[in-house]
Motif scaffolding. Structure first.
Motif, PDB file in Angstrom:
ATOM      1  N   LYS A 138     -58.889  39.070 -61.589  1.00 56.91           N
ATOM      2  CA  LYS A 138     -57.792  38.848 -62.538  1.00 56.91           C
ATOM      3  C   LYS A 138     -56.729  37.943 -61.926  1.00 56.91           C
ATOM      4  N   GLN A 139     -56.394  38.222 -60.662  1.00 56.64           N
ATOM      5  CA  GLN A 139     -55.378  37.407 -59.996  1.00 56.64           C
ATOM      6  C   GLN A 139     -55.858  35.971 -59.824  1.00 56.64           C
ATOM      7  N   GLN A 140     -57.109  35.780 -59.608  1.00 58.14           N
ATOM      8  CA  GLN A 140     -57.639  34.424 -59.452  1.00 58.14           C
ATOM      9  C   GLN A 140     -57.547  33.670 -60.770  1.00 58.14           C
ATOM     10  N   VAL A 141     -57.834  34.341 -61.882  1.00 63.30           N
ATOM     11  CA  VAL A 141     -57.716  33.717 -63.202  1.00 63.30           C
ATOM     12  C   VAL A 141     -56.258  33.358 -63.469  1.00 63.30           C
ATOM     13  N   GLN A 142     -55.337  34.302 -63.150  1.00 64.45           N
ATOM     14  CA  GLN A 142     -53.912  34.037 -63.336  1.00 64.45           C
ATOM     15  C   GLN A 142     -53.449  32.873 -62.458  1.00 64.45           C
ATOM     16  N   GLU A 143     -53.942  32.834 -61.255  1.00 60.28           N
ATOM     17  CA  GLU A 143     -53.567  31.751 -60.323  1.00 60.28           C
ATOM     18  C   GLU A 143     -54.022  30.412 -60.859  1.00 60.28           C
ATOM     19  N   GLU A 144     -55.226  30.355 -61.402  1.00 58.16           N
ATOM     20  CA  GLU A 144     -55.724  29.100 -61.973  1.00 58.16           C
ATOM     21  C   GLU A 144     -54.879  28.675 -63.161  1.00 58.16           C
ATOM     22  N   ALA A 145     -54.467  29.633 -63.995  1.00 54.61           N
ATOM     23  CA  ALA A 145     -53.617  29.321 -65.168  1.00 54.61           C
ATOM     24  C   ALA A 145     -52.258  28.817 -64.708  1.00 54.61           C
ATOM     25  N   LEU A 146     -51.674  29.490 -63.703  1.00 55.81           N
ATOM     26  CA  LEU A 146     -50.376  29.065 -63.178  1.00 55.81           C
ATOM     27  C   LEU A 146     -50.474  27.686 -62.542  1.00 55.81           C
TER      28      LEU A 146
END
Length: 189
Positions: A138-146
């Motif tokens: 989840k954090q990796q997906v959020q990081e990519e979005a950010l």
């Protein structure tokens, strides 16, 4: 010539003594040593056969004597040895074997660590690891979005700065022209 005869007589006496020791009795002059040996061997064979009759295990052993002789033959050991190509392959693989031995020694040295309570508790921590993996995903997906959002913001910022720079350059040119036009012109005298 006399010495040769004495030497021959001496040798004959020595041979007779050896024959006496081997056969245990004086040989009759009418029998040759070859016949007495054959007779003795035949007699021994008959005695062995009569002793072995009815004893199956001993008979089996006698039947396997030919195999035993084959295994005891020095030529048989040579036939079992490796071919030159196989020896060469072994020599070429020596480095790999040494590397494997080193790795096995490391594992043996680390056996106490591998048998520790921390390693034994690993199966109980599998569910926690699965939860952490989900959180990381989840954090990796959020990081990519950010990261994408920051990239877009930087592009917008760069466009605004570029536009402002062009505007200021144009305004500076107009201001410079106006300042030059507003200066009092010196009268030429």
């Amino acid at each position: 010539m006399f010495q040769q005869e004495q030497t021959l007589e001496c040798l004959e006496r020595r041979i007779e003594k050896l024959e006496d020791r081997i056969h245990g009795r004086k040989l009759n002059s009418n029998h040759s040593s070859e016949q007495s040996c054959i007779e003795a061997l035949t007699k021994i064979q008959n005695q062995l056969q009569s002793a072995v009759t009815g004893k199956d295990k001993i008979t089996d052993v006698f039947e396997k004597l030919s195999e035993l002789e084959k295994f005891l033959d020095p030529g048989y050991a040579d036939s079992l040895t490796l071919t030159e190509a196989a020896k060469l392959d072994i020599m070429l693989e020596e480095e790999l074997v040494r590397h494997i031995i080193d790795n096995l020694q490391k594992v043996e040295d680390m056996k106490s660590v591998l048998d520790s309570e921390h390693i034994k508790a690993t199966p109980g921590l599998t569910s926690k690891l699965a939860n952490l993996s989900q959180v990381q995903d989840k954090q990796q997906v959020q990081e990519e979005a950010l990261t994408e959002e920051v990239r877009n913001l930087l592009n917008t910022y760069n466009k605004i700065i570029t536009t402002l720079t062009k505007y200021f350059v144009t305004a500076d040119e107009k201001l410079t022209k106006l300042e030059i036009a507003a200066k009092p012109k010196k009268l030429l005298q």
